[in-house]
Motif scaffolding. Sequence first.
Motif, short mmCIF file in Angstrom:
data_model
loop_
_atom_site.label_atom_id
_atom_site.label_comp_id
_atom_site.label_asym_id
_atom_site.label_seq_id
_atom_site.Cartn_x
_atom_site.Cartn_y
_atom_site.Cartn_z
N ASP A 34 0.85 -1.19 0.00
CA ASP A 34 0.00 0.00 0.00
C ASP A 34 0.89 1.25 0.00
O ASP A 34 1.55 1.56 1.00
CB ASP A 34 -0.89 -0.01 1.24
N PRO A 35 0.93 2.00 -1.10
CA PRO A 35 1.83 3.16 -1.17
C PRO A 35 1.42 4.31 -0.25
O PRO A 35 2.20 5.24 -0.06
CB PRO A 35 1.72 3.59 -2.64
N TYR A 36 0.25 4.23 0.34
CA TYR A 36 -0.22 5.31 1.21
C TYR A 36 0.09 5.07 2.69
O TYR A 36 -0.28 5.86 3.55
CB TYR A 36 -1.71 5.55 1.00
N ARG A 37 0.75 3.97 2.98
CA ARG A 37 1.15 3.70 4.37
C ARG A 37 2.16 4.77 4.79
O ARG A 37 3.03 5.15 4.01
CB ARG A 37 1.79 2.32 4.51
N PRO A 38 2.10 5.22 6.03
CA PRO A 38 3.00 6.29 6.47
C PRO A 38 4.40 5.82 6.87
O PRO A 38 5.31 6.63 7.03
CB PRO A 38 2.27 6.89 7.67
N GLU A 39 4.59 4.51 7.04
CA GLU A 39 5.88 4.02 7.53
C GLU A 39 6.97 4.20 6.48
O GLU A 39 6.79 3.91 5.31
CB GLU A 39 5.79 2.53 7.90
#
Length: 163
Positions: A34-39
Motif C-alpha cells: 500500500d503506497p499510502y502507508r506512512p511508515e
Amino acid sequence: MDKFQVSAEAQALTLTEAQHMITAFPKATVSPDDPYRPESNDEVRHMIAAGDPRVVALLPVTLHLESQPVGSVEGKFFSVIGSGPASIDWDFFSWPAAPELGLAVRNKDAYVQIAINSRDVYQDTPATDHTVFIHFREGDVARAEWLAQQVGLQPIGPVEYGW
C-alpha cells in the motif's frame, strides 16, 4: 556492456520471508504494498527485523534492488524468494549481431526479465514457476527467436506488446 545492470523486486507474503530478504539485502528498499502507508523504509525494516507483529498489517512488503552490478545480487536474490511474485531483469546491454539473419548489433531495446511465481511481467498472474521474457524492439521477432535458439529454447507464447 559497461553499463549492464540488474534490478529486482520480490514480495514477501509472510514475516519470515521478509526477514530472510532484509537479512540478505540490508541496504535494499523495503516497502508495503500500500503506497499510502506512512511508515518509512527504515521503520518497515526495523519492524521486520524485530519481528514486530504490526508487520502483518503491512504485508505484503516488497524488496527493491535497483541498478546493481551484474553478478552482485542474483544468487542471493534467488535464494530468498518466497511464495510471492518476484521479478529480476537485466538491462543496458546490446543484443548480439545475427549475421545469418542480416541483423546488426542492437544497442537499444535489449532487456531480459524473469517473472518468478508469476506468469506475466506485471506480476498479476500467480504461478508456481517462472517465465523468461525477452524484450525487444517491435518487428525484431526473428532476433528473439534466434536468441532463444542460442540456448536451446524456443519462444512459447505470442509476442506481447507493452513496455
